[in-house]
Write an enzyme that holds these catalytic residues in place. Structure first.
Site, PDB file in Angstrom:
ATOM      1  N   ARG A 148       0.865  -1.174   0.000  1.00  0.00           N
ATOM      2  CA  ARG A 148       0.000   0.000   0.000  1.00  0.00           C
ATOM      3  C   ARG A 148       0.906   1.230   0.000  1.00  0.00           C
ATOM      4  O   ARG A 148       2.067   1.169   0.436  1.00  0.00           O
ATOM      5  CB  ARG A 148      -0.882   0.033   1.247  1.00  0.00           C
ATOM      6  CG  ARG A 148      -1.814  -1.165   1.407  1.00  0.00           C
ATOM      7  CD  ARG A 148      -2.623  -1.030   2.692  1.00  0.00           C
ATOM      8  NE  ARG A 148      -3.573  -2.119   2.869  1.00  0.00           N
ATOM      9  CZ  ARG A 148      -3.350  -3.216   3.608  1.00  0.00           C
ATOM     10  NH1 ARG A 148      -2.179  -3.344   4.229  1.00  0.00           N
ATOM     11  NH2 ARG A 148      -4.265  -4.143   3.736  1.00  0.00           N
ATOM     12  N   LYS A 172      -2.194  -1.769   7.972  1.00  0.00           N
ATOM     13  CA  LYS A 172      -3.335  -1.153   8.631  1.00  0.00           C
ATOM     14  C   LYS A 172      -3.406  -1.597  10.085  1.00  0.00           C
ATOM     15  O   LYS A 172      -3.148  -2.756  10.411  1.00  0.00           O
ATOM     16  CB  LYS A 172      -4.631  -1.538   7.914  1.00  0.00           C
ATOM     17  CG  LYS A 172      -4.796  -0.881   6.552  1.00  0.00           C
ATOM     18  CD  LYS A 172      -6.143  -1.226   5.944  1.00  0.00           C
ATOM     19  CE  LYS A 172      -6.369  -0.495   4.628  1.00  0.00           C
ATOM     20  NZ  LYS A 172      -7.683  -0.806   4.040  1.00  0.00           N
ATOM     21  N   HIS A 244      -2.237   1.990  -5.788  1.00  0.00           N
ATOM     22  CA  HIS A 244      -2.940   0.740  -5.508  1.00  0.00           C
ATOM     23  C   HIS A 244      -3.029  -0.141  -6.752  1.00  0.00           C
ATOM     24  O   HIS A 244      -3.178  -1.366  -6.636  1.00  0.00           O
ATOM     25  CB  HIS A 244      -4.348   1.045  -4.974  1.00  0.00           C
ATOM     26  CG  HIS A 244      -4.674   0.284  -3.728  1.00  0.00           C
ATOM     27  ND1 HIS A 244      -3.970   0.428  -2.550  1.00  0.00           N
ATOM     28  CD2 HIS A 244      -5.622  -0.662  -3.484  1.00  0.00           C
ATOM     29  CE1 HIS A 244      -4.485  -0.380  -1.632  1.00  0.00           C
ATOM     30  NE2 HIS A 244      -5.471  -1.055  -2.173  1.00  0.00           N
ATOM     31  N   ARG A 247      -0.325  -2.579  -6.609  1.00  0.00           N
ATOM     32  CA  ARG A 247      -0.632  -3.621  -5.620  1.00  0.00           C
ATOM     33  C   ARG A 247      -1.596  -4.663  -6.209  1.00  0.00           C
ATOM     34  O   ARG A 247      -1.386  -5.864  -6.066  1.00  0.00           O
ATOM     35  CB  ARG A 247      -1.233  -2.957  -4.382  1.00  0.00           C
ATOM     36  CG  ARG A 247      -1.691  -3.893  -3.273  1.00  0.00           C
ATOM     37  CD  ARG A 247      -2.094  -3.038  -2.069  1.00  0.00           C
ATOM     38  NE  ARG A 247      -2.918  -3.747  -1.109  1.00  0.00           N
ATOM     39  CZ  ARG A 247      -2.454  -4.486  -0.102  1.00  0.00           C
ATOM     40  NH1 ARG A 247      -1.139  -4.645   0.029  1.00  0.00           N
ATOM     41  NH2 ARG A 247      -3.273  -5.070   0.754  1.00  0.00           N
ATOM     42  N   HIS A 270      -4.121  -8.994   4.109  1.00  0.00           N
ATOM     43  CA  HIS A 270      -5.577  -9.011   4.236  1.00  0.00           C
ATOM     44  C   HIS A 270      -5.977  -9.842   5.456  1.00  0.00           C
ATOM     45  O   HIS A 270      -5.508 -10.967   5.620  1.00  0.00           O
ATOM     46  CB  HIS A 270      -6.231  -9.630   2.992  1.00  0.00           C
ATOM     47  CG  HIS A 270      -6.171  -8.742   1.799  1.00  0.00           C
ATOM     48  ND1 HIS A 270      -6.336  -9.220   0.502  1.00  0.00           N
ATOM     49  CD2 HIS A 270      -5.982  -7.403   1.673  1.00  0.00           C
ATOM     50  CE1 HIS A 270      -6.238  -8.214  -0.358  1.00  0.00           C
ATOM     51  NE2 HIS A 270      -6.026  -7.105   0.332  1.00  0.00           N
ATOM     52  N   TYR A 279      -9.411 -11.207  -6.560  1.00  0.00           N
ATOM     53  CA  TYR A 279      -8.468 -11.416  -7.653  1.00  0.00           C
ATOM     54  C   TYR A 279      -8.793 -12.650  -8.471  1.00  0.00           C
ATOM     55  O   TYR A 279      -8.392 -12.759  -9.626  1.00  0.00           O
ATOM     56  CB  TYR A 279      -7.035 -11.477  -7.102  1.00  0.00           C
ATOM     57  CG  TYR A 279      -6.639 -10.183  -6.447  1.00  0.00           C
ATOM     58  CD1 TYR A 279      -6.377  -9.054  -7.215  1.00  0.00           C
ATOM     59  CD2 TYR A 279      -6.603 -10.056  -5.069  1.00  0.00           C
ATOM     60  CE1 TYR A 279      -6.066  -7.841  -6.627  1.00  0.00           C
ATOM     61  CE2 TYR A 279      -6.285  -8.856  -4.463  1.00  0.00           C
ATOM     62  CZ  TYR A 279      -6.021  -7.752  -5.254  1.00  0.00           C
ATOM     63  OH  TYR A 279      -5.727  -6.559  -4.648  1.00  0.00           O
TER      64      TYR A 279
END
Length: 298
Positions: A148, A172, A244, A247, A270, A279
């Site tokens: 990110r 995050k 992004h 990514r 994630h 994806y």
């Protein structure tokens, strides 16, 4: 309790209790400010404790005229989180957004670049420019590790574990993960540190920050966006791209070449495999390959 104090306390809760990033907290706050502006403009004298479902529905109805369904759904989600906090803290008994339905928006597939397009972007960087070597290293690192943009600009020299072939990434909620790094990216980072970065005098508190601007300070998120957009214009890439996008491309290319979905989930950081599963929808050949490889009647 007035709105100003409630929003201030909520932001502290998001930072301390939930460990959210400043960008995420700012996004939540902007949604609440939209609501308070609506109340002011319509001379509605209701506090966070007394506001009811009907008023919030009126606000959502008005905001729907200004934003797309996806943004509308995000605003409803943000408001729901705020009132959940008030219920959790015993300021309210119920959440007035519980029965408000968000619009159906479906699954938005992320934009990606082909391997040739990524190579064209990187090859278009002018290495004679003072920041050329740094910018090439930035793109190689983002694509190599699926970072990110915030993870990239906060990356530290002490986070590099090249002997082991990993870098430590703070994602995050300040959650750390180790991500494998391609040898090409390691080579470019090493060159950048030894030949470019060592010519700069890092500003105070940026001594360990990997990527620096000309003043020796860390790069902003906007600077990374600008670098990418300028390169896209340079190669006539008629796609709307952002950091992004690299990514997403990283994950899609790994999946296409046979990588395990769980491994991609770990590398991207994630929490849920559901997030990573998007994806699969970009490349349905993955599903076909799984059946052909693992089904007992192959």
């Amino acid at each position: 309790m007035n709105w100003k104090n409630a929003i201030r306390d909520y932001k502290l809760f998001l930072k301390i209790e939930r460990g959210l990033s400043k960008n995420t907290i700012d996004s939540y706050s902007r949604d609440l400010v939209k609501l308070t502006n609506y109340l002011d403009q319509n001379d509605i004298k209701l506090s966070p404790i007394t506001i009811d479902k009907e008023i919030i529905q009126q606000f959502i109805y008005e905001i729907a005229k200004q934003v797309n369904p996806r943004s509308q759904a995000r605003i409803i989600s943000g408001l729901r989180s705020f009132f959940d906090y008030l219920v959790f803290e015993d300021y309210r008994q119920t959440n007035p957004t519980d029965l408000i339905e968000a619009p159906k928006i479906g699954r938005k597939l992320p934009d990606t670049l082909s391997e040739d397009e990524i190579n064209a972007l990187i090859q278009s960087i002018d290495l004679s420019h003072p920041q050329g070597e740094r910018n090439r290293t930035i793109l190689e690192t983002m694509y190599s590790c699926g970072l990110r943009v915030t993870e990239l600009i906060t990356l530290k020299i002490s986070d590099l574990f090249f002997d082991e072939g990993f870098i430590k990434v703070t994602g995050k909620g300040n959650k750390e993960r180790f991500v494998p790094i391609h040898y090409n990216a390691m080579k470019f980072i090493t060159t950048y540190i030894n030949q470019i970065r060592n010519q700069l005098k890092p500003a105070k508190t940026f001594e360990d920050t990997l990527f620096l601007n000309r003043r020796g300070k860390g790069l902003s998120r906007q600077m990374i966006f600008t670098i990418l957009k300028d390169l896209a214009v340079k190669i006539d890439l008629n796609k709307k791209i952002s950091p992004h996008t690299l990514r997403h491309s990283f994950a899609t290319h790994l999946l296409k070449n046979g990588a395990d979905l769980r491994a991609i989930q770990q590398m991207l950081g994630h929490e849920s495999i559901t997030t990573t599963e998007v994806y699969v929808h970009l490349d349905n050949s993955y599903l076909k390959k799984v059946v052909e490889t693992y089904h007992p009647r192959k």
